[in-house]
Design a protein around this motif. Structure first.
Motif, PDB file in Angstrom:
ATOM      1  N   LYS A 109       0.561   4.445  11.810  1.00 46.44           N
ATOM      2  CA  LYS A 109       0.029   4.610  10.463  1.00 46.44           C
ATOM      3  C   LYS A 109       0.749   5.777   9.783  1.00 46.44           C
ATOM      4  O   LYS A 109       0.722   6.901  10.287  1.00 46.44           O
ATOM      5  N   PHE A 110       1.370   5.487   8.655  1.00 42.70           N
ATOM      6  CA  PHE A 110       2.095   6.530   7.933  1.00 42.70           C
ATOM      7  C   PHE A 110       1.109   7.388   7.133  1.00 42.70           C
ATOM      8  O   PHE A 110       0.268   6.874   6.407  1.00 42.70           O
ATOM      9  N   GLU A 111       1.234   8.705   7.291  1.00 42.36           N
ATOM     10  CA  GLU A 111       0.324   9.633   6.631  1.00 42.36           C
ATOM     11  C   GLU A 111       0.984  10.390   5.485  1.00 42.36           C
ATOM     12  O   GLU A 111       0.344  10.726   4.505  1.00 42.36           O
TER      13      GLU A 111
ATOM     14  N   LYS B  13       0.832  -1.206   0.000  1.00 38.55           N
ATOM     15  CA  LYS B  13       0.000   0.000   0.000  1.00 38.55           C
ATOM     16  C   LYS B  13       0.867   1.256   0.000  1.00 38.55           C
ATOM     17  O   LYS B  13       0.612   2.201  -0.754  1.00 38.55           O
ATOM     18  N   TYR B  14       1.904   1.258   0.826  1.00 39.29           N
ATOM     19  CA  TYR B  14       2.783   2.418   0.897  1.00 39.29           C
ATOM     20  C   TYR B  14       3.550   2.613  -0.418  1.00 39.29           C
ATOM     21  O   TYR B  14       3.763   3.737  -0.865  1.00 39.29           O
ATOM     22  N   HIS B  15       3.947   1.515  -1.048  1.00 40.90           N
ATOM     23  CA  HIS B  15       4.652   1.614  -2.326  1.00 40.90           C
ATOM     24  C   HIS B  15       3.735   2.182  -3.413  1.00 40.90           C
ATOM     25  O   HIS B  15       4.179   2.969  -4.260  1.00 40.90           O
ATOM     26  N   ARG B  16       2.482   1.780  -3.399  1.00 35.45           N
ATOM     27  CA  ARG B  16       1.538   2.329  -4.377  1.00 35.45           C
ATOM     28  C   ARG B  16       1.342   3.831  -4.165  1.00 35.45           C
ATOM     29  O   ARG B  16       1.269   4.602  -5.126  1.00 35.45           O
ATOM     30  N   THR B  17       1.278   4.233  -2.903  1.00 35.04           N
ATOM     31  CA  THR B  17       1.129   5.654  -2.586  1.00 35.04           C
ATOM     32  C   THR B  17       2.331   6.447  -3.097  1.00 35.04           C
ATOM     33  O   THR B  17       2.181   7.528  -3.670  1.00 35.04           O
ATOM     34  N   ILE B  18       3.524   5.894  -2.902  1.00 33.52           N
ATOM     35  CA  ILE B  18       4.748   6.553  -3.381  1.00 33.52           C
ATOM     36  C   ILE B  18       4.736   6.633  -4.903  1.00 33.52           C
ATOM     37  O   ILE B  18       5.112   7.646  -5.488  1.00 33.52           O
TER      38      ILE B  18
ATOM     39  N   THR C  63       6.215  11.033   1.458  1.00 32.54           N
ATOM     40  CA  THR C  63       7.074  11.695   0.468  1.00 32.54           C
ATOM     41  C   THR C  63       7.651  13.014   0.970  1.00 32.54           C
ATOM     42  O   THR C  63       8.196  13.786   0.198  1.00 32.54           O
ATOM     43  N   CYS C  64       7.545  13.261   2.271  1.00 31.80           N
ATOM     44  CA  CYS C  64       8.066  14.524   2.808  1.00 31.80           C
ATOM     45  C   CYS C  64       9.577  14.423   3.036  1.00 31.80           C
ATOM     46  O   CYS C  64      10.184  13.367   2.906  1.00 31.80           O
ATOM     47  N   GLU C  65      10.172  15.519   3.381  1.00 33.76           N
ATOM     48  CA  GLU C  65      11.594  15.579   3.722  1.00 33.76           C
ATOM     49  C   GLU C  65      11.729  16.338   5.044  1.00 33.76           C
ATOM     50  O   GLU C  65      10.976  17.251   5.328  1.00 33.76           O
ATOM     51  N   SER C  66      12.677  15.932   5.842  1.00 33.60           N
ATOM     52  CA  SER C  66      12.976  16.623   7.101  1.00 33.60           C
ATOM     53  C   SER C  66      11.765  16.752   7.999  1.00 33.60           C
ATOM     54  O   SER C  66      11.240  17.840   8.169  1.00 33.60           O
ATOM     55  N   PRO C  67      11.267  15.709   8.599  1.00 32.33           N
ATOM     56  CA  PRO C  67      11.801  14.344   8.612  1.00 32.33           C
ATOM     57  C   PRO C  67      11.354  13.544   7.389  1.00 32.33           C
ATOM     58  O   PRO C  67      10.607  14.059   6.557  1.00 32.33           O
ATOM     59  N   ASP C  68      11.795  12.296   7.341  1.00 27.97           N
ATOM     60  CA  ASP C  68      11.550  11.462   6.155  1.00 27.97           C
ATOM     61  C   ASP C  68      10.100  11.027   6.012  1.00 27.97           C
ATOM     62  O   ASP C  68       9.606  10.859   4.903  1.00 27.97           O
ATOM     63  N   PHE C  69       9.410  10.829   7.150  1.00 23.86           N
ATOM     64  CA  PHE C  69       8.021  10.372   7.125  1.00 23.86           C
ATOM     65  C   PHE C  69       7.231  11.052   8.233  1.00 23.86           C
ATOM     66  O   PHE C  69       7.785  11.426   9.267  1.00 23.86           O
ATOM     67  N   ILE C  70       5.916  11.179   7.998  1.00 18.32           N
ATOM     68  CA  ILE C  70       4.997  11.650   9.026  1.00 18.32           C
ATOM     69  C   ILE C  70       4.014  10.513   9.302  1.00 18.32           C
ATOM     70  O   ILE C  70       3.448   9.932   8.371  1.00 18.32           O
ATOM     71  N   ALA C  71       3.821  10.188  10.581  1.00 14.50           N
ATOM     72  CA  ALA C  71       2.940   9.081  10.947  1.00 14.50           C
ATOM     73  C   ALA C  71       2.018   9.495  12.090  1.00 14.50           C
ATOM     74  O   ALA C  71       2.220  10.521  12.741  1.00 14.50           O
ATOM     75  N   LYS C  72       1.013   8.665  12.306  1.00 14.54           N
ATOM     76  CA  LYS C  72       0.077   8.866  13.409  1.00 14.54           C
ATOM     77  C   LYS C  72       0.263   7.733  14.394  1.00 14.54           C
ATOM     78  O   LYS C  72       0.274   6.556  14.020  1.00 14.54           O
ATOM     79  N   PHE C  73       0.428   8.074  15.674  1.00 13.53           N
ATOM     80  CA  PHE C  73       0.625   7.059  16.706  1.00 13.53           C
ATOM     81  C   PHE C  73       0.071   7.580  18.026  1.00 13.53           C
ATOM     82  O   PHE C  73       0.471   8.640  18.504  1.00 13.53           O
ATOM     83  N   ASN C  74      -0.879   6.830  18.609  1.00 12.37           N
ATOM     84  CA  ASN C  74      -1.515   7.225  19.875  1.00 12.37           C
ATOM     85  C   ASN C  74      -2.059   8.652  19.818  1.00 12.37           C
ATOM     86  O   ASN C  74      -1.836   9.465  20.732  1.00 12.37           O
ATOM     87  N   ASP C  75      -2.742   8.959  18.726  1.00 13.31           N
ATOM     88  CA  ASP C  75      -3.352  10.277  18.521  1.00 13.31           C
ATOM     89  C   ASP C  75      -2.329  11.406  18.453  1.00 13.31           C
ATOM     90  O   ASP C  75      -2.664  12.580  18.642  1.00 13.31           O
TER      91      ASP C  75
END
Length: 265
Positions: A66-68, A30-35, A71-83
């Protein structure tokens, strides 16, 4: 525009990770398709796909994450964890710097040997081939590279080691020919904790430039155990890691083969 990496290359890259039974295939796909659907250049897409593969073991330790934004930079990824909105900065620790250049050259050689075998008969030779080389191998010149390609080609055709190839092992693959390094561990192959500390200190300097909209920013340091340049058996002076000071909210070191994780902060 000519693609730097073909779709086939990406499939083969992912297929190698499929050999690990613990791979979380559905999220990765799923993440690869999003990329793929992003406007990133092919080179950047390949880089992001490789990075998310390295985080596979990390996702096993944090199944709720859950990665949201992939494709961002600085940081490499944005995710959701425990709200919470979590920024994840990923970096790889290289244990054998002298092997990094050699490994890069060998990966290009592997691709050329794969092309030769697939052009001859993909059905006959399809599989994943794990190769170990004699210690005197030198892929630093075009002449040597051509000789290594020929040695690999002959080894796979004959089903036994030939020339610079020390050993050969084959695993099932239903689509293509994939050549990689044999996984061998030295029982005394240590990863100096100082290398991890140096990485953390370098990332600390960049921390002020990371996305300030996140609630927390985590640093994930990965040892890519599928890479001969990154492998290790144990971390030397592990206790030194807990003395590290950093603005990152959490710091982890993880290896992507067995998924062992060390919480540094």
């Amino acid at each position: 525009m000519k693609k730097t990496f073909s779709d086939e290359d990406l499939i083969k890259n992912l297929s190698l990770y499929y050999l690990n039974r613990h791979l979380k295939k559905k999220p990765i796909e799923k993440y690869h398709r999003t990329i793929d659907q992003s406007p990133l250049h092919d080179r950047e897409k390949y880089k992001k796909k490789t990075e998310i593969l390295l985080l596979n073991s990390f996702m096993h330790h944090f199944p709720e994450i859950k990665f949201e934004d992939l494709t961002c930079e600085s940081p490499d990824f944005i995710a959701k964890f425990n709200d919470k909105k979590i920024g994840i900065e990923l970096t790889e620790v290289i244990n054998h710097l002298e092997m990094k250049k050699i490994e890069s050259s060998l990966n290009k050689i592997f691709r050329q040997a794969e092309i030769l075998l697939e052009q001859e008969d993909t059905t006959k030779y399809r599989g994943v081939y794990f190769l170990e080389f004699h210690s005197n191998i030198r892929p630093d010149t075009l002449e040597n590279q051509q000789e290594i390609i020929l040695n690999i080609y002959k080894s796979i055709k004959r089903g036994k080691a030939y020339g610079c190839v020390k050993s050969l092992r084959k695993s099932f693959h239903r689509r293509n020919v994939f050549i990689t390094h044999e996984y061998n561990m030295n029982l005394f192959d240590e990863l100096c904790s100082e290398k991890i500390v140096e990485l953390i200190e370098k990332k600390n300097e960049k921390f002020p430039y990371y996305d300030t909209s996140v609630d927390e920013c985590w640093l994930v340091i990965v040892s890519d155990m599928n890479s001969i340049a990154s492998r290790y058996t144990f971390i030397q002076d592990k206790e030194h890691l807990h003395r590290v000071k950093s603005p990152f909210h959490k710091i982890f070191h993880i290896e992507n083969l067995c998924g062992n994780i060390t919480s540094i902060k």
